[in-house]
Design an enzyme around this catalytic site. Structure first.
Site, mmCIF file in Angstrom:
data_model
loop_
_atom_site.group_PDB
_atom_site.id
_atom_site.type_symbol
_atom_site.label_atom_id
_atom_site.label_comp_id
_atom_site.label_asym_id
_atom_site.label_seq_id
_atom_site.Cartn_x
_atom_site.Cartn_y
_atom_site.Cartn_z
ATOM 1 N N CYS A 177 -7.884 8.544 6.422
ATOM 2 C CA CYS A 177 -7.909 7.417 5.493
ATOM 3 C C CYS A 177 -8.092 6.105 6.240
ATOM 4 C CB CYS A 177 -6.637 7.400 4.648
ATOM 5 S SG CYS A 177 -5.118 7.547 5.605
ATOM 6 N N HIS A 604 -1.310 -0.444 4.589
ATOM 7 C CA HIS A 604 -0.656 0.771 5.094
ATOM 8 C C HIS A 604 0.594 1.018 4.272
ATOM 9 C CE1 HIS A 604 2.296 2.929 7.675
ATOM 10 N NE2 HIS A 604 1.235 3.630 8.016
ATOM 11 N N HIS A 612 -0.356 6.205 4.803
ATOM 12 C CA HIS A 612 -1.661 6.284 4.165
ATOM 13 C C HIS A 612 -2.283 4.900 4.160
ATOM 14 C CE1 HIS A 612 -4.858 7.527 1.576
ATOM 15 N NE2 HIS A 612 -4.473 6.759 0.577
#
Length: 1079
Positions: A177, A604, A612
């Site tokens: 990601c 974040h 993620h």
């Protein structure tokens, strides 16, 4: 200085910075002076430097400021040597054996130095390799798994088709990601996009020395071009970046894995791109100083102005991403102010030869794209690992950089001095105000104005001359002397006393109370009595006060309170004015000439070692913010960005801010065709080679969709033929006997498909069906309609009776369809016609379905019914294909079968949930919700209550999460394994189902589940538990909205209509007795 000497000096400085990063990472020390002193003492030996720092950990040695303030003289060194952030790799230093620890560190550092000498690859580059290799390995491993946690594309390519010109997402190929967030932010810089798309490798690339950088950068640039071209012109909703990630992974060799740091990756990515463009620039401008577009776009310069032991110095350095500390600051300007000034700087502004040292940074040249790296991690020395800083940090949409420019140095210094003076005055005023607002000498303090008001209220209260307890002693025993002063108690009884205290003898007026009774005398409970003395005041009041005393005291208190309130208002007004003066200090026009607009925010969510990433990117053409979360690209808002990016809310916060020069519109402007003047869009942006590449990929996708459509059409035809064959076979079997126990169910009463049935004997909800019940039930309804028609109809011909019976049956079912019923009485389950009426099925579909009901061969028990059945069958045969669309007819009946199947799934899931069998209930509720949602897309009455199903699906996941967390907390190996198995195989695969539609309650549920597991990060636990938690958290946190494909739905039994309605009624009635918040 020769070229060789220049290269050697650059390599030496880069190696020294690498040693500093390694030392900072191992020890957790962020003091650059101390780190450089340790390297100087140890002559560059990292093992000795670590030993020096660990031994001196309790007492910080005298810092050598000389080494700290000697800044680089090399103009090509573009990295900031001051205030750079520590790497994200963490070595745990919490072991008990110090000798073993030192040996391990020494071996690790020796291996690191050896690897650098042999390969020229730094630890920073190896860290990139570790996560990339782990990402690819995770992606490959996922293809081999058979569990439900496997990420897979939807089998239907139409679900993956791009809608119009919506932005294209990037598939998460395994903990990537961070890659998606960075690439999307850069791709939406249209100038950067053009540079990448139009890049061509050097023509003499085959003649160049095949060094490691060339092997890495040129193939990566080719894959990045292809990836960008797909993001421009693909017909797919999202594309797969695996090939670009593979190139990055192949550049380095490592076996370890970790969550990648966005700022670190961006730093290295720009470095690789710069090298690739540098080769091209050197070829294009032989003999001239080449201009590198990456440097011109992303790199700027600042002037370091300092004083070292009374001696002034100035040095110019280049920078890319500018690092900023977050802890201790409330907004971006405070972070910048702190980053631009280091040490004691008074001597910079005075002519005196002071021994103080310090330095300032002043930007001489800002890049068009200005990137701030927010340091939200700090090393916890006690725990031996990094921790995330969740503090709130505000940042503006429009950022004026004038105050940090070298050309405004003198003006800014004057303003800073004025702000410093104002803040000192502000602090004095705030301290003075605090004395008014928190008055008193004890632990509890109150506003002074309120204290004076309370004193005034006390003095003004009605005075009484009796003691507050003198006439209300109710604690004496019933026979005591004081007890006779009160009337008998009312229905409000006193609190019961223990037997030993309440069962004493009733004594007369002269009886002395016992010792126990004397002990209870001071206890008073006025609310247990029925009457209070009339002279008892409602609140405390002075005993003795004269009118003169009261008048003087009230006058003083009133005057003092007015004075205090005036002083408080004056102080608050002064504080407000100072705040406003500070806020407007840089608002004059001369200090608003360098505007930078926020382009992207990289967010974040999670903790230091797991989380993620996603990005918010501003679209200037749609004038809105877009959220790029792996494959999901959705419209967003500034409010949502603020909520997720400022920090202090949940575990999400901005990690990287990308601003662009607002006076350089070419950064985000579309390109125009030179001949036509039209804006280039889509495939027109691409050079010929990429246009062909995208065209071929789109043709493959079109072919995939065509093959899917053909396969679905073939499957539908096969299902139709199978249904016709089954109908013919059952009709033949039914004609052989009119009372066969295996009579086929009428078309109007549908059940779950036979291939979904499974015999179950142990569980109540898997009872065996009664195959004849539906036929008998329907037969009875039909016979009643025929009997009523025969009684009401004068004409006795079979056709007339059939028409009359059909009208009566339709009227009965229409009343059911129009009746408002409770949730447990759903008439749609009783008859298909009710379902059709409520969903406005075509008239021809209703007529044919009713004719099918009356054409049932089971009606042939007497001549009248037999004749009506024959007429109905004849009418069915006479219906022409153009009169009733049989495909549409089959679709309606299949929808009803799906409705009943969904009902069984929902009913079974709710039954299991009520029995707290959450593991088995989950799949039933998941599939029930998904099937029901598909039904509701066609109409409001096609399915069941979506909120009800969503609530129990959500509650089931929360219950399983609680169970798994409780198992993990036991610390026992079997329990921990089972708990993590529940999370990996059940909960984690279902989280995207809650995220895909982003309803508030589902998002909060996901947040609750994530927070529960993130809370364990700061707790002490066994090393094996810590390892399992670290391995599991990325799966929980790194969840995109890509839907996972579950292999098989649960097997379902066949229920008769009567059984289904009764069981459904019981389940829905039980829900009314279960408190369900939000149901």
């Amino acid at each position: 200085m020769t070229v060789e000497q220049n290269v050697l000096q650059q390599h030496s400085q880069k190696h020294q910075q690498t040693l500093l990063n390694q030392l900072r990472e191992v020890t957790g020390t962020t003091d650059v002076q101390l780190l450089q002193q340790a390297l100087q003492v140890s002559n560059g030996d990292l093992a000795e430097a670590v030993a020096f720092l660990t031994e001196k950990n309790a007492k910080v040695p005298q810092q050598d400021e000389t080494t700290y303030y000697q800044t680089s003289q090399v103009a090509s060194d573009r990295y900031i040597s001051v205030g750079s952030q520590a790497d994200t790799n963490v070595i745990d230093l919490t072991g008990d054996d110090k000798d073993d620890l030192q040996r391990a560190i020494a071996l690790s550092l020796e291996e690191s130095n050896r690897a650098f000498r042999e390969t020229g690859i730094t630890d920073e580059e190896q860290a990139i390799s570790r996560v990339l290799e782990a990402s690819i390995a995770e992606n490959k491993a996922s293809l081999k798994r058979s569990h439900t946690e496997v990420w897979s594309d939807s089998p239907n390519p139409h679900d993956r088709k791009r809608i119009d010109s919506c932005p294209v997402g990037l598939k998460n190929v395994g903990n990537t990601c961070w890659f998606s967030a960075v690439i999307q932010s850069l791709f939406n810089l249209l100038e950067f996009q053009r540079l990448v798309l139009n890049y061509s490798p050097p023509a003499r690339v085959h003649d160049l020395p095949h060094n490691q950088k060339e092997h890495r950068n040129l193939p990566f640039m080719q894959e990045l071009r292809k990836l960008f071209s797909l993001m421009v012109g693909s017909k797919r909703k999202y594309v797969d970046p695996s090939r670009a990630v593979e190139i990055l992974k192949d550049a380095f060799k490592s076996t370890e894995s970790q969550q990648q740091d966005v700022s670190e990756f961006t730093h290295k990515l720009l470095d690789w791109l710069e090298d690739a463009f540098q080769m091209k620039a050197e070829e294009d401008r032989e003999g001239e100083k080449p201009k590198n577009p990456m440097v011109e776009l992303f790199y700027g310069r600042f002037l370091a102005v300092g004083v070292l032991e009374g001696k002034k110095f100035e040095n110019t350095e280049m920078f890319g991403q500018y690092p900023l500390q977050v802890n201790g600051f409330k907004d971006l300007h405070e972070c910048l102010e702190a980053a631009m000034i280091e040490g004691e700087i008074e001597s910079l502004h005075s002519a005196e030869n002071s021994a103080r040292s310090g330095q300032e940074h002043w930007f001489t040249e800002l890049p068009p794209v200005l990137t701030f790296e927010l340091s939200r991690f700090e090393f916890n020395q006690a725990l031996g690992r990094p921790e995330k800083i969740h503090n709130k940090l505000e940042f503006p949409y429009l950022l004026y950089m004038d105050r940090y420019m070298d050309k405004n140095r003198e003006v800014t210094r004057i303003k800073r001095e004025e702000i410093r003076r104002l803040k000192e005055h502000l602090m004095l005023l705030q301290q003075r105000l605090e004395r008014y607002l928190s008055y008193g000498s004890g632990p509890k303090r109150f506003p002074l104005a309120d204290v004076l008001q309370y004193a005034m209220e006390f003095a003004s209260s009605k005075p009484v001359c009796t003691s507050p307890v003198e006439d209300i002693d109710t604690s004496a025993p019933p026979g005591g002397t004081t007890g006779q002063q009160f009337p008998p108690p009312s229905t409000t009884e006193p609190e019961p006393l223990p037997p030993s205290e309440s069962s004493g003898p009733s004594s007369g007026p002269t009886t002395a109370p016992t010792a126990a009774q004397q002990q209870r005398v001071p206890i008073h409970k006025p609310f247990t009595q029925s009457r209070l003395p009339p002279d008892l005041p409602m609140h405390p009041a002075p005993r003795h006060i004269t009118e003169e005393e009261l008048r003087v005291l009230e006058g003083c208190l009133h005057r003092w309170r007015s004075e205090v309130e005036n002083d408080t208002r004056d102080l608050q007004g002064s504080i407000t004015r100072i705040h406003r003066t500070i806020d407007l200090m840089y608002s004059d026009k001369s200090m608003m000439q360098v505007p930078y607009r926020l382009h992207a925010v990289l967010v974040h969510e999670g903790q230091a070692n797991a989380g993620h990433y996603w990005a918010y990117i501003y679209d200037p053409h749609q004038r809105c913010w877009m959220k790029y979360n792996d494959i999901a690209v959705t419209k967003s808002s500034w409010e949502e960005l603020v909520r997720d990016s400022f920090g202090g809310y949940r575990n999400a916060s901005a990690y990287c801010l990308m601003y662009i020069n607002d006076k350089k519109p070419f950064l985000t402007e579309e390109e125009f065709d030179k001949e036509t003047g039209q804006i280039l869009s889509g495939m027109d942006k691409l050079p010929p080679d990429l246009k062909q590449y995208v065209k071929e990929d789109n043709e493959l996708f079109d072919k995939e969709m065509d093959e899917w459509d053909t396969m679905q059409a073939r499957k539908a035809q096969q299902d139709k033929l199978a249904l016709a064959t089954a109908t013919a076979a059952t009709s033949t079997a039914a004609s052989s006997t009119s009372t066969s126990s295996s009579s086929p169910q009428p078309m109007s009463i549908e059940s779950s498909p036979p291939d979904n049935t499974v015999p179950q004997q142990d569980l109540e909800y898997m009872e065996q069906p009664s195959p004849t019940n539906d036929s008998k039930h329907l037969q009875e309804d039909t016979e009643r309609a025929i009997s009523r028609a025969a009684a009401e109809q004068e004409e006795r011909s079979p056709e007339a009776l059939l028409n009359a019976a059909i009208k009566l049956e339709y009227a009965r079912l229409l009343r059911f369809a129009q009746e408002d019923t409770s949730p447990e009485n759903d008439y749609r389950l009783q008859h298909i016609i009710v379902y059709f009426i409520q969903n406005q099925a075509p008239k021809k579909i209703l007529e044919r379905t009713l004719l099918t009901q009356f054409a049932d061969r089971n009606l042939a028990f007497d001549e009248r019914c037999k004749s009506i059945m024959n007429v109905a069958r004849a009418k069915l045969d006479l219906i022409k294909p153009e009169e009733v669309n049989m495909d549409e007819y089959e679709i309606w009946h299949q929808d009803y079968r799906n409705f009943r199947e969904t009902t069984v799934l929902m009913m079974t899931g709710l039954e299991l949930f009520q029995k707290t069998n959450f593991v088995e209930a989950l799949m039933y509720l998941i599939y029930a919700y998904q099937y029901n949602k598909e039904l509701l897309l066609k109409g409001l009455y096609r399915g069941h209550d979506e909120e009800l199903l969503g609530h129990y699906r959500r509650e089931c996941l929360l219950k399983l999460n609680e169970q798994a967390a409780a198992m993990f907390e036991t610390g026992e190996e079997p329990e921990v394994t089972t708990g993590l198995g529940i999370m990996n195989e059940l909960v984690v695969p279902c989280i995207p189902l809650l995220l895909v539609h982003e309803t508030e309650r589902d998002l909060l549920a996901v947040e609750d589940m994530r927070n529960r597991w993130c809370s364990y990060l700061g707790q002490e636990m066994e090393s094996n538990l810590q390892e399992k938690l670290t391995d599991f958290l990325p799966k929980l946190l790194d969840c995109s909205t890509e839907i996972k494909s579950f292999h098989d739905p649960p097997k379902l039994p066949i229920y008769s209509t009567l059984e289904l309605c009764e069981r459904f009624s019981r389940v829905m009635s039980a829900l009314g007795r279960v408190p369900t918040k939000g149901r």
